[in-house]
Design a protein around this motif. Structure first.
Motif, PDB file in Angstrom:
ATOM      1  N   GLU A 228     -24.703 -20.987-106.728  1.00 30.26           N
ATOM      2  CA  GLU A 228     -24.137 -19.623-106.587  1.00 30.26           C
ATOM      3  C   GLU A 228     -24.095 -19.325-105.078  1.00 30.26           C
ATOM      4  N   ALA A 229     -24.695 -20.188-104.244  1.00 27.37           N
ATOM      5  CA  ALA A 229     -24.342 -19.886-102.698  1.00 27.37           C
ATOM      6  C   ALA A 229     -23.062 -20.663-102.217  1.00 27.37           C
ATOM      7  N   GLU A 230     -22.888 -21.665-103.074  1.00 28.07           N
ATOM      8  CA  GLU A 230     -21.616 -22.656-102.710  1.00 28.07           C
ATOM      9  C   GLU A 230     -20.521 -21.683-103.317  1.00 28.07           C
ATOM     10  N   PHE A 231     -20.500 -21.132-104.376  1.00 28.57           N
ATOM     11  CA  PHE A 231     -19.498 -20.263-104.577  1.00 28.57           C
ATOM     12  C   PHE A 231     -19.192 -19.087-103.751  1.00 28.57           C
ATOM     13  N   ASN A 232     -20.186 -18.324-103.458  1.00 28.67           N
ATOM     14  CA  ASN A 232     -20.043 -17.248-102.456  1.00 28.67           C
ATOM     15  C   ASN A 232     -19.468 -17.832-101.227  1.00 28.67           C
ATOM     16  N   LEU A 233     -19.880 -18.628-100.618  1.00 30.77           N
ATOM     17  CA  LEU A 233     -19.663 -19.339 -99.346  1.00 30.77           C
ATOM     18  C   LEU A 233     -17.832 -19.840 -99.301  1.00 30.77           C
ATOM     19  N   GLY A 234     -17.573 -20.295-100.442  1.00 31.28           N
ATOM     20  CA  GLY A 234     -16.214 -20.721-100.855  1.00 31.28           C
ATOM     21  C   GLY A 234     -15.324 -19.346-100.811  1.00 31.28           C
ATOM     22  N   ILE A 235     -15.983 -18.157-101.387  1.00 36.60           N
ATOM     23  CA  ILE A 235     -15.189 -16.935-101.376  1.00 36.60           C
ATOM     24  C   ILE A 235     -15.002 -16.376-100.070  1.00 36.60           C
ATOM     25  N   ALA A 236     -16.205 -16.432 -99.365  1.00 35.06           N
ATOM     26  CA  ALA A 236     -16.316 -16.205 -97.895  1.00 35.06           C
ATOM     27  C   ALA A 236     -15.169 -16.651 -97.050  1.00 35.06           C
ATOM     28  N   TYR A 237     -15.054 -17.910 -97.051  1.00 39.64           N
ATOM     29  CA  TYR A 237     -13.991 -18.790 -96.301  1.00 39.64           C
ATOM     30  C   TYR A 237     -12.812 -18.302 -96.805  1.00 39.64           C
ATOM     31  N   LEU A 238     -12.411 -18.140 -98.247  1.00 41.86           N
ATOM     32  CA  LEU A 238     -11.100 -17.949 -98.921  1.00 41.86           C
ATOM     33  C   LEU A 238     -10.687 -16.564 -98.340  1.00 41.86           C
ATOM     34  N   LYS A 239     -11.715 -15.526 -98.117  1.00 43.10           N
ATOM     35  CA  LYS A 239     -11.368 -14.249 -97.879  1.00 43.10           C
ATOM     36  C   LYS A 239     -11.277 -13.758 -96.289  1.00 43.10           C
ATOM     37  N   GLY A 240     -12.049 -14.736 -95.491  1.00 47.24           N
ATOM     38  CA  GLY A 240     -12.443 -14.522 -94.167  1.00 47.24           C
ATOM     39  C   GLY A 240     -13.502 -13.711 -93.887  1.00 47.24           C
ATOM     40  N   GLN A 241     -14.498 -13.313 -94.664  1.00 46.35           N
ATOM     41  CA  GLN A 241     -15.564 -12.440 -94.868  1.00 46.35           C
ATOM     42  C   GLN A 241     -16.775 -13.273 -93.906  1.00 46.35           C
ATOM     43  N   GLY A 242     -16.958 -12.862 -92.717  1.00 45.45           N
ATOM     44  CA  GLY A 242     -17.805 -13.148 -91.725  1.00 45.45           C
ATOM     45  C   GLY A 242     -17.450 -14.536 -91.068  1.00 45.45           C
ATOM     46  N   VAL A 243     -16.647 -15.213 -91.492  1.00 42.98           N
ATOM     47  CA  VAL A 243     -16.162 -16.482 -90.931  1.00 42.98           C
ATOM     48  C   VAL A 243     -14.503 -16.254 -90.767  1.00 42.98           C
ATOM     49  N   GLN A 244     -13.882 -17.395 -89.972  1.00 51.32           N
ATOM     50  CA  GLN A 244     -12.170 -17.244 -90.167  1.00 51.32           C
ATOM     51  C   GLN A 244     -11.992 -17.866 -91.628  1.00 51.32           C
ATOM     52  N   LYS A 245     -10.716 -17.356 -91.960  1.00 51.73           N
ATOM     53  CA  LYS A 245     -10.379 -17.952 -93.215  1.00 51.73           C
ATOM     54  C   LYS A 245      -9.898 -19.268 -92.974  1.00 51.73           C
ATOM     55  N   ASP A 246     -10.395 -20.199 -93.839  1.00 54.72           N
ATOM     56  CA  ASP A 246     -10.089 -21.627 -93.897  1.00 54.72           C
ATOM     57  C   ASP A 246     -10.090 -22.107 -95.429  1.00 54.72           C
ATOM     58  N   LYS A 247      -8.922 -22.073 -95.804  1.00 57.97           N
ATOM     59  CA  LYS A 247      -8.631 -22.634 -97.131  1.00 57.97           C
ATOM     60  C   LYS A 247      -9.171 -23.912 -97.457  1.00 57.97           C
ATOM     61  N   ASP A 248      -9.357 -25.021 -96.649  1.00 61.36           N
ATOM     62  CA  ASP A 248      -9.702 -26.212 -96.651  1.00 61.36           C
ATOM     63  C   ASP A 248     -11.230 -26.295 -96.903  1.00 61.36           C
ATOM     64  N   LYS A 249     -11.973 -25.314 -96.103  1.00 59.63           N
ATOM     65  CA  LYS A 249     -13.451 -25.024 -96.377  1.00 59.63           C
ATOM     66  C   LYS A 249     -13.521 -24.256 -97.670  1.00 59.63           C
ATOM     67  N   ALA A 250     -12.739 -23.383 -98.032  1.00 66.68           N
ATOM     68  CA  ALA A 250     -12.948 -22.562 -99.186  1.00 66.68           C
ATOM     69  C   ALA A 250     -12.822 -23.728-100.307  1.00 66.68           C
ATOM     70  N   THR A 251     -12.086 -24.355-100.387  1.00 63.47           N
ATOM     71  CA  THR A 251     -11.632 -25.336-101.339  1.00 63.47           C
ATOM     72  C   THR A 251     -13.200 -26.356-101.309  1.00 63.47           C
ATOM     73  N   PHE A 252     -13.449 -26.690-100.219  1.00 61.91           N
ATOM     74  CA  PHE A 252     -14.531 -27.605-100.449  1.00 61.91           C
ATOM     75  C   PHE A 252     -15.807 -27.355-101.102  1.00 61.91           C
ATOM     76  N   TRP A 253     -16.057 -25.843-100.659  1.00 66.93           N
ATOM     77  CA  TRP A 253     -17.263 -25.296-101.196  1.00 66.93           C
ATOM     78  C   TRP A 253     -17.119 -24.900-102.926  1.00 66.93           C
ATOM     79  N   LEU A 254     -15.865 -24.578-102.945  1.00 64.28           N
ATOM     80  CA  LEU A 254     -15.579 -24.106-104.510  1.00 64.28           C
ATOM     81  C   LEU A 254     -15.546 -25.302-105.388  1.00 64.28           C
ATOM     82  N   GLU A 255     -14.996 -26.447-104.876  1.00 64.09           N
ATOM     83  CA  GLU A 255     -15.027 -27.737-105.606  1.00 64.09           C
ATOM     84  C   GLU A 255     -16.777 -28.122-105.700  1.00 64.09           C
TER      85      GLU A 255
END
Length: 274
Positions: A228-255
């Motif tokens: 659940e945390a991996e998913f939410n962290l991926g979404i945070a990176y995807l949307k830039g919530q609390g962190v800079q937007k980073d598609k690569d990191k979003a992809t990493f955690w969502l995967e």
């Protein structure tokens, strides 16, 4: 974002194997003189030695693994009122290891050990009351025993006490107390508590909304593999919530989450790749 984790576990992971819970409290049993000395003390009636010898038989340390012998020594110590042995017998009854499986007998032994202040037994007794396994379901009793265990610093109980306060189950709903106990458990590395703290900071109802704090706690839980945390962290990176937007990191955690079968993460990845 995902919702709160509540009762994500039933009994502690080590319940299926009493040996794992005993390691820090008992003598390490090895072949030779240590095993012989331990058996001599056990046969002389020393309850700690009896419990340690039971664990040695259970784990196959210094002698051949023998569940029946393990249970026999646990029973000798438990009958003398030794709480750790009572707790291990509760675990054995719950799992049907070395004796007939019985939820009711498990609760009986947990109760004896809990009454003597053993935090692990208090926690397992609380879980029994919460789930109604081996005893009539009673949230009041569950919260009572979670409190007793949590007060001794037992981390899983601290998390679940936070859950009880958040839900108002068996005790008055109190989000400040829930936050207090989640922090206690999260600071000691309990992933479910870390994840729930992330949600609290993201939600912004109990504390001031703080996406940086939310992402910090998601990260802590995700590092431990909580899907659940991996998913939410991926979404945070995807949307830039609390962190800079980073598609690569979003992809990493969502995967990471998707590889564990998380359908929401799989759906988001599919949309990202269109």
């Amino acid at each position: 974002m995902r919702k709160f984790l509540f009762f994500t576990a039933v009994f502690l992971p080590f319940v299926a194997n009493p040996v794992q819970a005993q390691t820090a409290k008992s003598t390490k049993v090895v072949a030779g003189k240590t095993a012989l000395s331990l058996e001599q003390k056990a046969r002389a009636g020393n309850p700690k030695a009896q419990t340690d010898l039971g664990t040695a038989y259970y784990n196959g340390q210094g002698m051949a693994q023998d569940y029946k012998q393990a249970i026999s020594w646990y029973q000798k110590a438990a009958n003398q009122g030794y709480p750790l042995a009572q707790y291990y017998l509760g675990n054995a009854c719950l799992q049907g290891i070395g004796l007939t499986q019985s939820d009711e007998q498990a609760v009986s032994w947990y109760q004896k050990a809990a009454n003597q202040g053993l935090a692990e037994a208090q926690y397992s007794l609380a879980i029994a009351y919460y789930t109604g396994r081996g005893v009539t379901q009673n949230y009041g009793q569950a919260s009572f025993w979670f409190q007793r265990s949590a007060n001794q610093g037992f981390v899983p109980a601290q998390f679940y006490l936070g859950v009880m306060y958040r839900n108002g189950a068996g005790i008055p709903e109190d989000h400040d107390r829930a936050l207090f106990w989640f922090h206690k458990a999260a600071d000691k590395g309990y992933a479910d508590a870390q994840y729930n703290l992330g949600l609290i900071y993201h939600e912004g109802k109990v504390v001031k909304k703080d996406e940086k704090q939310a992402t910090f706690w998601y990260q802590q839980a995700a590092n431990q593999g909580l899907v659940e945390a991996e998913f939410n962290l991926g979404i945070a990176y995807l949307k830039g919530q609390g962190v800079q937007k980073d598609k690569d990191k979003a992809t990493f955690w969502l995967e990471k989450a998707a590889d564990k079968g998380d359908s929401h993460a799989q759906d988001v990845l599919e949309m990202m790749n269109k």
